[in-house]
Design a protein around this motif. Structure first.
Motif, PDB file in Angstrom:
ATOM      1  N   GLU A 252       0.821  -1.203   0.000  1.00  0.00           N
ATOM      2  CA  GLU A 252       0.000   0.000   0.000  1.00  0.00           C
ATOM      3  C   GLU A 252       0.860   1.261   0.000  1.00  0.00           C
ATOM      4  OE1 GLU A 252      -0.580  -2.698   1.732  1.00  0.00           O
ATOM      5  OE2 GLU A 252      -2.730  -3.040   2.083  1.00  0.00           O
ATOM      6  N   ASP A 253       1.898   1.284   0.822  1.00  0.00           N
ATOM      7  CA  ASP A 253       2.757   2.466   0.876  1.00  0.00           C
ATOM      8  C   ASP A 253       3.451   2.724  -0.460  1.00  0.00           C
ATOM      9  OD1 ASP A 253       2.088   2.917   3.499  1.00  0.00           O
ATOM     10  OD2 ASP A 253       3.888   1.997   4.340  1.00  0.00           O
ATOM     11  N   ALA A 256       0.967   4.251  -2.872  1.00  0.00           N
ATOM     12  CA  ALA A 256       0.763   5.668  -2.573  1.00  0.00           C
ATOM     13  C   ALA A 256       1.865   6.519  -3.189  1.00  0.00           C
ATOM     14  CB  ALA A 256       0.703   5.881  -1.061  1.00  0.00           C
ATOM     15  N   ARG A 260       1.464   9.463  -6.056  1.00  0.00           N
ATOM     16  CA  ARG A 260       1.957  10.830  -5.850  1.00  0.00           C
ATOM     17  C   ARG A 260       2.845  11.280  -7.008  1.00  0.00           C
ATOM     18  NH1 ARG A 260       2.596   8.900  -0.311  1.00  0.00           N
ATOM     19  NH2 ARG A 260       0.955   9.820   0.975  1.00  0.00           N
ATOM     20  N   ASP A 287      -8.268   2.803   1.043  1.00  0.00           N
ATOM     21  CA  ASP A 287      -7.548   3.448   2.144  1.00  0.00           C
ATOM     22  C   ASP A 287      -6.342   4.230   1.619  1.00  0.00           C
ATOM     23  OD1 ASP A 287      -9.324   2.379   3.974  1.00  0.00           O
ATOM     24  OD2 ASP A 287      -8.076   0.634   4.430  1.00  0.00           O
ATOM     25  N   VAL A 288      -5.662   3.680   0.606  1.00  0.00           N
ATOM     26  CA  VAL A 288      -4.512   4.370   0.004  1.00  0.00           C
ATOM     27  C   VAL A 288      -4.973   5.662  -0.662  1.00  0.00           C
ATOM     28  CG1 VAL A 288      -2.699   4.236  -1.744  1.00  0.00           C
ATOM     29  CG2 VAL A 288      -3.235   2.230  -0.335  1.00  0.00           C
ATOM     30  N   ALA A 290      -7.599   7.475  -0.061  1.00  0.00           N
ATOM     31  CA  ALA A 290      -8.025   8.456   0.918  1.00  0.00           C
ATOM     32  C   ALA A 290      -6.838   9.233   1.467  1.00  0.00           C
ATOM     33  CB  ALA A 290      -8.779   7.760   2.051  1.00  0.00           C
ATOM     34  N   GLU A 291      -5.697   8.556   1.565  1.00  0.00           N
ATOM     35  CA  GLU A 291      -4.487   9.209   2.061  1.00  0.00           C
ATOM     36  C   GLU A 291      -3.850  10.112   1.011  1.00  0.00           C
ATOM     37  OE1 GLU A 291       0.113   7.921   3.134  1.00  0.00           O
ATOM     38  OE2 GLU A 291      -1.482   6.402   3.165  1.00  0.00           O
ATOM     39  N   VAL A 292      -3.852   9.647  -0.251  1.00  0.00           N
ATOM     40  CA  VAL A 292      -3.142  10.378  -1.306  1.00  0.00           C
ATOM     41  C   VAL A 292      -3.966  11.560  -1.828  1.00  0.00           C
ATOM     42  CG1 VAL A 292      -2.189  10.205  -3.638  1.00  0.00           C
ATOM     43  CG2 VAL A 292      -1.838   8.346  -1.997  1.00  0.00           C
ATOM     44  N   SER A 293      -5.238  11.316  -2.092  1.00  0.00           N
ATOM     45  CA  SER A 293      -6.055  12.348  -2.723  1.00  0.00           C
ATOM     46  C   SER A 293      -7.493  12.211  -2.263  1.00  0.00           C
ATOM     47  CB  SER A 293      -5.989  12.213  -4.252  1.00  0.00           C
ATOM     48  OG  SER A 293      -6.726  13.229  -4.879  1.00  0.00           O
ATOM     49  N   PRO A 294      -7.812  12.665  -1.054  1.00  0.00           N
ATOM     50  CA  PRO A 294      -9.171  12.520  -0.534  1.00  0.00           C
ATOM     51  C   PRO A 294     -10.177  13.272  -1.382  1.00  0.00           C
ATOM     52  CG  PRO A 294      -7.887  14.000   0.845  1.00  0.00           C
ATOM     53  CD  PRO A 294      -6.936  13.368  -0.122  1.00  0.00           C
TER      54      PRO A 294
END
Length: 296
Positions: A252-253, A256, A260, A287-288, A290-294
């Protein structure tokens, strides 16, 4: 997020679960592709179901090949989808990469050209404008919700094709095989210049890639197995040769970080293509995202 329409053993429950999970967010678009000589669901029939199963997310065909359809019937079907979805439809169009799909519906593979696609687009736009394209008493309807019809984007990886679409498309829905961000941005620059020269303003810029989540070996093998199934018109030994570097496989990381990178060069959307119908992978990617581009 792309629906897993090219995966085996699909049923209505699985497709509905994917659609509703995508609609819950934070994805901005729900995509699906078209093939004829393959056991995937029919794209236009699925459009109606997706319109009913979702309420928020934009619906994007990636892509429909207009030369495989009567353009008037295609315009009617897409306008119906726009109505059923409340004006949430974007239509990705392409010439397609498989002559077998043309032969399956009795279409001439010689029409697999940008010129023929542009001719079909012109007819569809006339239908959506309410013009009479036959001697019927009334024009072909229904009228789409979006004025002038659904937004149109071109599915291509070629600069020449992209330039020729600048007069009718709102942008690009491409694909990257090797996730080379710099090379993708070069194609985006072609689009930016072509749209500017055509007086069309800033183009919508999207790319896509296959993905698999997990440890490197298992995720990469998942991509490999998907490609062997999907690319069945290509000799298996060639698919095996490109599988180690095609698409993305990892954690997942790491996903992300890749997203980016595309975000940094001005990509409007990345259309992720699953290599499994496992809804668990879909939720993990949510979930990824939501972290990168909500999504607001």
């Amino acid at each position: 997020m792309t629906m897993p329409v090219m995966e085996p053993d699909l049923d209505s429950t699985l497709l509905r679960d994917w659609a509703r999970t995508i609609d819950e967010g934070p994805f901005s678009s729900l995509c699906w592709g078209e093939r004829i000589a393959f056991p995937n669901p029919d794209s236009l029939t699925l459009l109606g179901a997706l319109a009913a199963w979702t309420e928020r997310v934009r619906l994007v065909t990636t892509v429909i090949v207009p030369q495989l359809h009567d353009p008037v019937l295609l315009a009617k079907a897409l306008a119906t989808g726009d109505v059923l979805s409340g004006g949430r439809l974007t239509v990705g169009l392409g010439v397609g990469g498989r002559a077998e799909d043309y032969r399956a519906v009795g279409a001439d593979p010689a029409t697999q050209t940008m010129r023929k696609m542009a001719e079909a687009v012109a007819i569809m736009r006339r239908v959506w404008a309410g013009e009479k394209v036959t001697e019927a008493v009334l024009p072909v309807g229904p009228a789409p919700i979006q004025p002038g019809g659904p937004a149109l984007v071109v599915g291509t990886i070629g600069p020449k094709t992209l330039r020729s679409a600048a007069t009718w498309a709102q942008g690009l829905a491409g694909i990257t095989m090797d996730l080379d961000v710099a090379k993708q941005n070069e194609l985006f620059d072609v689009a930016r210049q072509a749209w500017q020269q055509a007086g069309r303003g800033k183009p919508y810029l999207a790319t896509s890639f296959w993905f698999a989540l997990g440890d490197q070996d298992n995720a990469r093998d998942q991509v490999r197995r998907h490609l062997l199934r999907y690319m069945n018109w290509i000799p298996a030994e060639f698919v095996e040769s490109i599988a180690p570097t095609t698409g993305w496989a990892g954690t997942e990381d790491e996903l992300a970080e890749v997203l980016r990178g595309f975000q940094a060069v001005g990509t409007d959307e990345v259309h992720l293509i699953p290599t499994s119908s496992d809804v668990g992978q879909l939720r993990a990617v949510a979930d990824v995202i939501a972290e990168v581009s909500p999504v607001a």
